[in-house]
Design a protein around this motif. Structure first.
Motif, PDB file in Angstrom:
ATOM      1  N   LEU A  69       8.673  21.655  -9.535  1.00 51.89           N
ATOM      2  CA  LEU A  69       8.739  20.268 -10.001  1.00 51.89           C
ATOM      3  C   LEU A  69       8.047  19.343  -9.009  1.00 51.89           C
ATOM      4  O   LEU A  69       7.300  18.439  -9.402  1.00 51.89           O
ATOM      5  N   SER A  70       8.276  19.560  -7.721  1.00 54.68           N
ATOM      6  CA  SER A  70       7.640  18.753  -6.685  1.00 54.68           C
ATOM      7  C   SER A  70       6.123  18.840  -6.770  1.00 54.68           C
ATOM      8  O   SER A  70       5.415  17.826  -6.704  1.00 54.68           O
ATOM      9  N   VAL A 107      18.822  20.324  -7.555  1.00 53.46           N
ATOM     10  CA  VAL A 107      17.514  20.804  -7.090  1.00 53.46           C
ATOM     11  C   VAL A 107      16.399  19.891  -7.573  1.00 53.46           C
ATOM     12  O   VAL A 107      15.422  19.641  -6.851  1.00 53.46           O
ATOM     13  N   ASP A 108      16.537  19.350  -8.801  1.00 54.44           N
ATOM     14  CA  ASP A 108      15.529  18.427  -9.312  1.00 54.44           C
ATOM     15  C   ASP A 108      15.586  17.097  -8.563  1.00 54.44           C
ATOM     16  O   ASP A 108      14.550  16.510  -8.227  1.00 54.44           O
ATOM     17  N   SER A 109      16.793  16.609  -8.292  1.00 49.16           N
ATOM     18  CA  SER A 109      16.958  15.354  -7.558  1.00 49.16           C
ATOM     19  C   SER A 109      16.363  15.454  -6.162  1.00 49.16           C
ATOM     20  O   SER A 109      15.715  14.519  -5.684  1.00 49.16           O
ATOM     21  N   THR A 110      16.568  16.605  -5.513  1.00 52.21           N
ATOM     22  CA  THR A 110      16.013  16.808  -4.176  1.00 52.21           C
ATOM     23  C   THR A 110      14.491  16.731  -4.201  1.00 52.21           C
ATOM     24  O   THR A 110      13.872  16.078  -3.349  1.00 52.21           O
ATOM     25  N   ALA A 111      13.874  17.381  -5.189  1.00 51.56           N
ATOM     26  CA  ALA A 111      12.416  17.360  -5.304  1.00 51.56           C
ATOM     27  C   ALA A 111      11.906  15.942  -5.520  1.00 51.56           C
ATOM     28  O   ALA A 111      10.931  15.500  -4.882  1.00 51.56           O
ATOM     29  N   ILE A 112      12.567  15.197  -6.393  1.00 47.46           N
ATOM     30  CA  ILE A 112      12.135  13.829  -6.693  1.00 47.46           C
ATOM     31  C   ILE A 112      12.332  12.924  -5.483  1.00 47.46           C
ATOM     32  O   ILE A 112      11.473  12.091  -5.158  1.00 47.46           O
ATOM     33  N   ASN A 113      13.454  13.073  -4.794  1.00 44.40           N
ATOM     34  CA  ASN A 113      13.701  12.262  -3.603  1.00 44.40           C
ATOM     35  C   ASN A 113      12.629  12.491  -2.546  1.00 44.40           C
ATOM     36  O   ASN A 113      12.162  11.543  -1.897  1.00 44.40           O
ATOM     37  N   MET A 114      12.237  13.738  -2.362  1.00 40.90           N
ATOM     38  CA  MET A 114      11.177  14.045  -1.396  1.00 40.90           C
ATOM     39  C   MET A 114       9.858  13.422  -1.822  1.00 40.90           C
ATOM     40  O   MET A 114       9.104  12.896  -0.994  1.00 40.90           O
ATOM     41  N   GLU A 115       9.568  13.457  -3.126  1.00 43.23           N
ATOM     42  CA  GLU A 115       8.323  12.874  -3.616  1.00 43.23           C
ATOM     43  C   GLU A 115       8.269  11.370  -3.360  1.00 43.23           C
ATOM     44  O   GLU A 115       7.222  10.814  -3.033  1.00 43.23           O
ATOM     45  N   VAL A 116       9.414  10.718  -3.524  1.00 44.20           N
ATOM     46  CA  VAL A 116       9.465   9.269  -3.349  1.00 44.20           C
ATOM     47  C   VAL A 116       9.386   8.888  -1.871  1.00 44.20           C
ATOM     48  O   VAL A 116       8.714   7.932  -1.491  1.00 44.20           O
ATOM     49  N   MET A 157       0.825  -1.199   0.000  1.00 45.84           N
ATOM     50  CA  MET A 157       0.000   0.000   0.000  1.00 45.84           C
ATOM     51  C   MET A 157       0.866   1.259   0.000  1.00 45.84           C
ATOM     52  O   MET A 157       0.550   2.250  -0.667  1.00 45.84           O
ATOM     53  N   ILE A 158       1.964   1.225   0.746  1.00 44.91           N
ATOM     54  CA  ILE A 158       2.890   2.353   0.777  1.00 44.91           C
ATOM     55  C   ILE A 158       3.431   2.615  -0.634  1.00 44.91           C
ATOM     56  O   ILE A 158       3.549   3.766  -1.073  1.00 44.91           O
ATOM     57  N   ALA A 159       3.754   1.546  -1.351  1.00 45.87           N
ATOM     58  CA  ALA A 159       4.299   1.689  -2.698  1.00 45.87           C
ATOM     59  C   ALA A 159       3.248   2.130  -3.708  1.00 45.87           C
ATOM     60  O   ALA A 159       3.574   2.758  -4.720  1.00 45.87           O
ATOM     61  N   ALA A 160       1.987   1.811  -3.434  1.00 45.87           N
ATOM     62  CA  ALA A 160       0.926   2.086  -4.402  1.00 45.87           C
ATOM     63  C   ALA A 160       0.382   3.503  -4.330  1.00 45.87           C
ATOM     64  O   ALA A 160      -0.242   3.984  -5.279  1.00 45.87           O
ATOM     65  N   ILE A 161       0.603   4.177  -3.189  1.00 49.09           N
ATOM     66  CA  ILE A 161       0.051   5.531  -3.044  1.00 49.09           C
ATOM     67  C   ILE A 161       1.054   6.565  -3.549  1.00 49.09           C
ATOM     68  O   ILE A 161       2.258   6.328  -3.529  1.00 49.09           O
ATOM     69  N   PRO A 162       0.575   7.716  -4.006  1.00 45.89           N
ATOM     70  CA  PRO A 162       1.478   8.747  -4.545  1.00 45.89           C
ATOM     71  C   PRO A 162       2.151   9.550  -3.438  1.00 45.89           C
ATOM     72  O   PRO A 162       1.984   9.257  -2.247  1.00 45.89           O
ATOM     73  N   GLY A 163       2.911  10.552  -3.839  1.00 51.67           N
ATOM     74  CA  GLY A 163       3.562  11.430  -2.873  1.00 51.67           C
ATOM     75  C   GLY A 163       2.546  12.234  -2.085  1.00 51.67           C
ATOM     76  O   GLY A 163       1.410  12.446  -2.533  1.00 51.67           O
ATOM     77  N   GLY A 164       2.949  12.662  -0.908  1.00 52.13           N
ATOM     78  CA  GLY A 164       2.035  13.406  -0.041  1.00 52.13           C
ATOM     79  C   GLY A 164       2.167  14.909  -0.208  1.00 52.13           C
ATOM     80  O   GLY A 164       3.104  15.421  -0.827  1.00 52.13           O
ATOM     81  N   THR A 165       1.216  15.610   0.363  1.00 54.83           N
ATOM     82  CA  THR A 165       1.188  17.073   0.238  1.00 54.83           C
ATOM     83  C   THR A 165       2.378  17.735   0.928  1.00 54.83           C
ATOM     84  O   THR A 165       2.856  18.778   0.480  1.00 54.83           O
ATOM     85  N   THR A 166       2.872  17.142   1.996  1.00 54.04           N
ATOM     86  CA  THR A 166       3.966  17.770   2.731  1.00 54.04           C
ATOM     87  C   THR A 166       5.297  17.675   1.989  1.00 54.04           C
ATOM     88  O   THR A 166       6.252  18.357   2.356  1.00 54.04           O
ATOM     89  N   SER A 167       5.357  16.846   0.941  1.00 54.10           N
ATOM     90  CA  SER A 167       6.605  16.740   0.186  1.00 54.10           C
ATOM     91  C   SER A 167       6.971  18.080  -0.451  1.00 54.10           C
ATOM     92  O   SER A 167       8.158  18.410  -0.568  1.00 54.10           O
ATOM     93  N   ASN A 168       5.969  18.843  -0.846  1.00 54.87           N
ATOM     94  CA  ASN A 168       6.234  20.158  -1.455  1.00 54.87           C
ATOM     95  C   ASN A 168       6.859  21.120  -0.450  1.00 54.87           C
ATOM     96  O   ASN A 168       7.791  21.863  -0.777  1.00 54.87           O
ATOM     97  N   ILE A 169       6.349  21.074   0.794  1.00 56.35           N
ATOM     98  CA  ILE A 169       6.887  21.937   1.849  1.00 56.35           C
ATOM     99  C   ILE A 169       8.315  21.531   2.189  1.00 56.35           C
ATOM    100  O   ILE A 169       9.212  22.374   2.307  1.00 56.35           O
TER     101      ILE A 169
END
Length: 305
Positions: free
Chosen positions: A100-101, A229-238, A77-89
């Motif tokens: 990008l986030s 900066v792009d890698s940081t955004a993607i890492n947070m999303e994951v 279930m953790i793998a199936a759900i998308p990134g959360g809202t707090t990832s942007n913050i």
């Protein structure tokens, strides 16, 4: 509180998810999707890691450690759900690409209408009773109503009432956090959250999972030579996933029933809440690392000048 929570668990889950998505929507405008055009490579990589790499990591992780039952379902279930809202913050605090986030969060949230039921069916069917049938149609409807509709309503609020949108978003997020707290309290009082039953081994497994996801995301970004900066955004999303959605899906698939034990559902809930706690710690680590790196680079520039 315990009995009341068991009777209304699903609506507790819906309450916190709807508020979270309203809050997220109130920060989104159509222009935020410009990153799809401006940075198609980063958007594609970030979304691809979310939708394909994370489920593959979860599948291999479950098989490698021989994980079964509710913990296996929780990890799926953790793998199936998308990134959360707090990832942007968190991306903002880590000095990553916030636009990008936001774009990846929005795209994967929309995509999860189809991808979440499919990934869950692929990963957890073998751990469920033979009579279990994944309610894909019902799940897609719930995601549309509790995820996409509030998201659209939040965006509409920003469009028509831009001056109060920031305050509206803040209070929605606070209300969502209150909903999560009530879920933890209600589950604990009803005996659904038993740390001893969950076990330290499973807690360590969740910790290893989140580290592997973070490393896998970092490696893919490194191999494809994305900017820092792009890698940081993607890492947070994951790393920072939409645990709010996971709790709602858990309440739908494994509803709590008074007087009836639910070992699988309880383990799924504990897995989600454990991951939700740990993702904050990993995100804080990424923020600290990036800020130190930024300070070091700034100091180097000053010395050379």
């Amino acid at each position: 509180m315990g009995l009341f929570y068991l009777e209304h668990e699903y609506w507790f889950a819906v309450f916190q998810l709807v508020l979270a998505m309203l809050g997220m929507g109130a920060t989104l405008a159509p222009r935020d999707f410009r990153e799809i055009i401006l940075e198609p490579k980063a958007v594609t990589v970030g979304s691809g890691i979310q939708l394909f790499v994370a489920p593959l990591v979860a599948l291999l992780f479950i098989q490698a450690f021989g994980i079964v039952g509710g913990v296996a379902v929780g990890i799926a279930m953790i793998a199936a759900i998308p990134g959360g809202t707090t990832s942007n913050i968190f991306t903002h605090f880590a000095r990553g690409n916030v636009a990008l986030s936001i774009t990846i969060t929005a795209l994967t949230t929309i995509a999860c209408l189809v991808t979440t039921p499919f990934i869950l069916e692929l990963l957890i069917s073998q751990y469920m009773p033979d009579t279990f049938v994944m309610p894909r149609g019902e799940m897609m409807t719930e995601i549309a109503v509790t995820l996409l509709l509030p998201l659209a309503m939040g965006m509409a609020y920003l469009h028509f009432l831009p001056r109060s949108a920031a305050s509206f978003s803040k209070w929605c997020v606070r209300g969502s956090l209150l909903g999560l707290v009530l879920i933890v309290i209600g589950s604990s009082m009803s005996g659904r959250l038993d740390a001893q039953m969950f076990g330290m081994t499973n807690i360590l497994l969740i910790a290893v999972l989140i580290l592997i996801l973070a490393i896998a995301s970092w490696l893919v970004c490194r191999v494809l030579r994305l900017s820092s900066v792009d890698s940081t955004a993607i890492n947070m999303e994951v790393v920072v996933r939409n645990i709010n959605l996971g709790i709602m899906i858990k309440a739908s698939l494994f509803p709590a029933v008074i007087g009836k034990p639910d070992p699988i559902g309880d383990m799924v809930l504990f897995s989600l809440l454990t991951y939700g706690t740990m993702q904050m710690l990993i995100a804080a680590g990424i923020i600290g690392w990036n800020r130190r790196k930024h300070r070091s680079m700034s100091s180097g520039i000053k010395v050379r000048t």
